[in-house]
Design an enzyme around this catalytic site. Structure first.
Site: not given
Length: 299
Positions: A230, A233, A235, A237-241
């Site tokens: 996103h 995003p 929030y 902190h790097l994250h992947v959906h």
């Protein structure tokens, strides 16, 4: 590296925001797991509706602001938010709805087609109820329906406007709204804008290991998954959906979702792609960042 941690998802989510049927998947919030099968009571007495903050007929969800505990010392009661959401059908139970003589109310009949209201038995008619109590003004604004505006953010806009604004707001790396499958252990990668060719091994690892883990645990192949980041995003902190391709997950619109495979390809072709390119995203009409970006683009 990354730690892919897929979890089965049995529900739709709004929220952001803002916000699934199996075999789609979602990460779980910290602190989840203290549920009980025993009947309990709400953590307040009474609930007088003050306002419908938001509702969606498509998602079958409504957000209510109410006053509770009106017998409290100040006599004005306290603020609470209650979110009511119809739960998805459970495949292993749905046949029970039509067994015997279900209670039906005819709504429409035409030739071979007819429509009814079906009143399910108690065990099949639960409504997921989320409570925010005590609720602050920040919570009320979070769930209040707001018009959206599209903005186009250049690389310079990000460095000169968006990033300073986020830092001034103490950008969140808390996981209260965690909705993910893979989260990077490495700190300091806030969002898509921070990615360069240096991060390609990490991104390839997330994509490959995430797909392999999902195939192993849920028998869902990679070509049936939507894997994306996103921007902005929820929030920083790097994250992947990872979601099932057939699931209309919140936040998968073109103005927010960036497919991980294409992010990797863009960085392979231009290591500074996300520092340079203009990105389009939607902001709520009352978001201070919207005002900052609009003023900068008018000047």
């Amino acid at each position: 590296m990354a730690d892919p941690a897929p979890q089965p998802n049995k529900r739709k989510r709004e929220l952001d925001a803002e916000e699934a049927e199996a075999p789609s998947i979602e990460g779980k919030e910290a602190g989840v797991g203290n549920g009980t099968s025993a009947l309990v009571r709400l953590p307040f007495s009474g609930f007088k509706v003050q306002k419908v903050l938001r509702e969606s007929a498509r998602d079958k969800i409504i957000f209510l602001h109410g006053k509770v505990n009106e017998a409290s010392a100040d006599g004005d009661g306290e603020d609470a938010i209650v979110i009511l959401e119809k739960t998805p059908f459970q495949v292993d139970q749905v046949a029970q709805l039509l067994k015997g003589s279900p209670e039906l109310q005819l709504q429409f009949s035409n030739d071979i087609y007819s429509t009814y209201h079906l009143f399910p038995p108690r065990q099949l008619s639960d409504v997921k109820t989320t409570v925010v109590y005590p609720a602050t003004e920040k919570h009320l604004q979070k769930y209040l329906h707001q018009d959206l505006r599209l903005v186009r953010e250049t690389g310079d806009d990000y460095r000169n406007i968006t990033l300073p604004h986020l830092e001034s707001q103490s950008l969140s790396i808390q996981l209260d709204d965690l909705y993910l499958i893979a989260i990077c252990h490495r700190r300091g990668i806030k969002s898509l804008r921070d990615l360069t060719a240096e991060h390609l091994p990490l991104l390839r690892n997330i994509l490959q290991e995430g797909q392999e883990a999902i195939l192993q645990h849920y028998q869902v192949a990679g070509d049936r998954l939507r894997v994306y980041l996103h921007y902005l995003p929820s929030y920083y902190h790097l994250h992947v959906h990872f979601t099932a391709l057939g699931f209309e997950a919140p936040g998968t619109g073109v103005e927010r979702a960036h497919l991980l495979a294409e992010v990797i390809e863009n960085l392979e072709q231009d290591p500074q792609h996300y520092q340079r390119r203009t990105l389009t995203f939607a902001l709520r009409a009352d978001d201070p960042l919207l005002t900052l970006l609009q003023e900068a683009q008018r000047s």
